[in-house]
Design an enzyme around this catalytic site. Structure first.
Site, mmCIF file in Angstrom:
data_model
loop_
_atom_site.group_PDB
_atom_site.id
_atom_site.type_symbol
_atom_site.label_atom_id
_atom_site.label_comp_id
_atom_site.label_asym_id
_atom_site.label_seq_id
_atom_site.Cartn_x
_atom_site.Cartn_y
_atom_site.Cartn_z
ATOM 1 N N SER A 1 3.080 -1.895 10.467
ATOM 2 C CA SER A 1 4.100 -1.735 10.563
ATOM 3 C C SER A 1 5.606 -3.443 10.253
ATOM 4 C CB SER A 1 4.544 -1.267 12.111
ATOM 5 O OG SER A 1 4.402 -0.418 12.095
ATOM 6 N N ASN B 1 0.554 -1.236 0.267
ATOM 7 C CA ASN B 1 0.049 -0.262 -0.455
ATOM 8 C C ASN B 1 0.681 1.642 -0.213
ATOM 9 O OD1 ASN B 1 -2.287 2.252 0.483
ATOM 10 N ND2 ASN B 1 -2.687 1.699 2.561
ATOM 11 N N TRP B 2 1.382 2.110 -1.467
ATOM 12 C CA TRP B 2 2.417 2.662 -1.344
ATOM 13 C C TRP B 2 1.215 3.694 -0.672
ATOM 14 C CZ3 TRP B 2 3.686 3.037 -7.408
ATOM 15 C CH2 TRP B 2 4.822 1.723 -7.271
ATOM 16 N N LYS B 3 0.388 4.508 0.107
ATOM 17 C CA LYS B 3 -0.572 5.751 0.271
ATOM 18 C C LYS B 3 -0.471 7.062 -0.786
ATOM 19 C CE LYS B 3 0.135 3.215 4.852
ATOM 20 N NZ LYS B 3 -0.032 3.699 6.544
ATOM 21 N N HIS C 1 -9.781 0.580 4.629
ATOM 22 C CA HIS C 1 -8.862 1.185 4.998
ATOM 23 C C HIS C 1 -8.247 2.285 6.956
ATOM 24 C CE1 HIS C 1 -4.443 2.333 6.555
ATOM 25 N NE2 HIS C 1 -4.018 1.517 5.605
ATOM 26 N N GLY D 1 2.517 2.091 9.861
ATOM 27 C CA GLY D 1 2.546 3.420 10.281
ATOM 28 C C GLY D 1 3.715 3.740 11.861
ATOM 29 N N GLU E 1 -6.969 4.719 7.997
ATOM 30 C CA GLU E 1 -6.751 6.488 7.364
ATOM 31 C C GLU E 1 -8.593 6.582 6.418
ATOM 32 O OE1 GLU E 1 -3.030 5.622 5.336
ATOM 33 O OE2 GLU E 1 -2.184 5.338 7.612
ATOM 34 N N GLY F 1 5.040 0.933 4.584
ATOM 35 C CA GLY F 1 6.380 1.849 4.419
ATOM 36 C C GLY F 1 7.303 0.820 3.677
ATOM 37 N N GLU G 1 -5.858 -4.740 10.480
ATOM 38 C CA GLU G 1 -4.994 -3.777 10.630
ATOM 39 C C GLU G 1 -5.477 -2.842 11.658
ATOM 40 O OE1 GLU G 1 -2.434 -3.214 6.509
ATOM 41 O OE2 GLU G 1 -4.139 -1.600 6.575
HETATM 42 C C1 PEP Z 1 -1.297 -0.056 5.706
HETATM 43 O O1 PEP Z 1 -0.722 0.866 5.586
HETATM 44 O O2 PEP Z 1 -2.255 -0.909 5.293
HETATM 45 C C2 PEP Z 1 0.507 -0.270 6.752
HETATM 46 C C3 PEP Z 1 -0.268 -1.858 7.097
HETATM 47 O O3 PEP Z 1 1.247 0.243 7.027
HETATM 48 P P1 PEP Z 1 2.162 0.510 7.555
HETATM 49 O O4 PEP Z 1 2.922 -0.963 7.200
HETATM 50 O O5 PEP Z 1 3.468 1.436 7.166
HETATM 51 O O6 PEP Z 1 2.000 0.357 8.868
#
Ligand code: PEP
Length: 252
Positions: A215, A9-11, A97, A175, A99, A237, A169
């Protein structure tokens, strides 16, 4: 048989040019040395989708949007519909998600509309769920996640439910560098599989790919993926670093 899946997931990261370079780098590594039994997906910004599809071997690297509109088309300035996503050649869409839920007010009602449109347009939803820190601290995460599922994907008929990939998640791990322990992730995904079994039966529960996200990285992926109910990861990330991402792809 459920699939092993590693989805990036590049966001809201990478310019168009940077994104195409990143997709090409990921593609080369996957084609050269990626485990063939792992479904690899990159979740890119909308602007990159069509060109990323052109730039990768889509038999090895699937392409996902990170969202789609809750309406099929019309006067919704700035929105990108499921049909538009599909027309780029992308095969997947990340929905729910945290976010999106937190910063853009995505409720279960909105998500249900998006799920329906994604499925109608032949996209595979990667549906995200997970609790915030106070819920975890109160030890009510199972009830919380169970309700998220009840209000959304558990309303789907079996034939549609079978098309989903589900990612747990925990918000407190996204993050933050604070990964859930492999035991915590396993516990929740085993619980989700149990709920699926109760709702749709054992065959569906066994066939549904359940991912962990939060993470996850090149160092901890192997420990996470060794757990029986963790079928892969949704990676934020670390998906921006091809050398780390390929380690995660090969971490089974
Ligand atoms: C995500 O955005 O779905 C995610 C798991 O981010 P990260 O790996 O950066 O925690």
């Amino acid at each position: 048989m459920r699939k092993k899946v590693v989805a990036g997931n590049w966001k809201c990261n990478t310019t168009f040019q940077e994104g195409i370079e990143l997709a090409k780098a990921v593609n080369s590594l996957v084609v050269e040395k990626g485990a063939e039994d792992v479904t690899v997906i990159v979740g890119t910004p909308f602007t990159h989708l069509a060109k990323v599809v052109e730039s990768v071997d889509t038999a090895r690297v699937g392409v996902a949007a990170q969202n789609c509109a809750a309406e099929p088309k019309g006067a919704f300035t700035g929105e990108v519909s499921a049909a538009m996503v599909k027309s780029t050649g992308a095969q997947y869409v990340i929905l729910g998600h945290s976010e999106r839920r937190e910063y853009y007010g995505e409720t279960s009602e909105i998500l249900n509309k998006k799920l329906k449109l994604a499925l109608e347009n032949g996209l595979t939803p990667i549906y995200c769920c997970g609790e915030a820190l106070p819920v975890r601290e109160a030890n009510t995460q199972n009830a919380f996640v169970g309700q998220q599922l009840e209000e959304t994907i558990f309303r789907l008929p079996e034939a549609d439910f079978r098309k989903l990939i589900i990612a747990y998640e925990p918000i407190w791990a996204i993050g933050t560098g604070k990964t859930a322990t492999a035991e915590q992730a396993q516990e929740m995904l085993a619980y989700i599989r149990e709920l699926i079994r109760a709702k749709y039966g054992d065959a569906v529960a066994q066939d549904t790919s359940l991912l962990y996200g939060g993470s996850a990285n090149a160092k901890n992926a192997a420990e996470l993926f060794a757990k029986p109910d963790i079928d892969g990861g949704l990676i934020g990330g670390a998906s921006l670093k091809p050398d780390d991402f390929i380690v995660i792809v090969n971490a089974y």
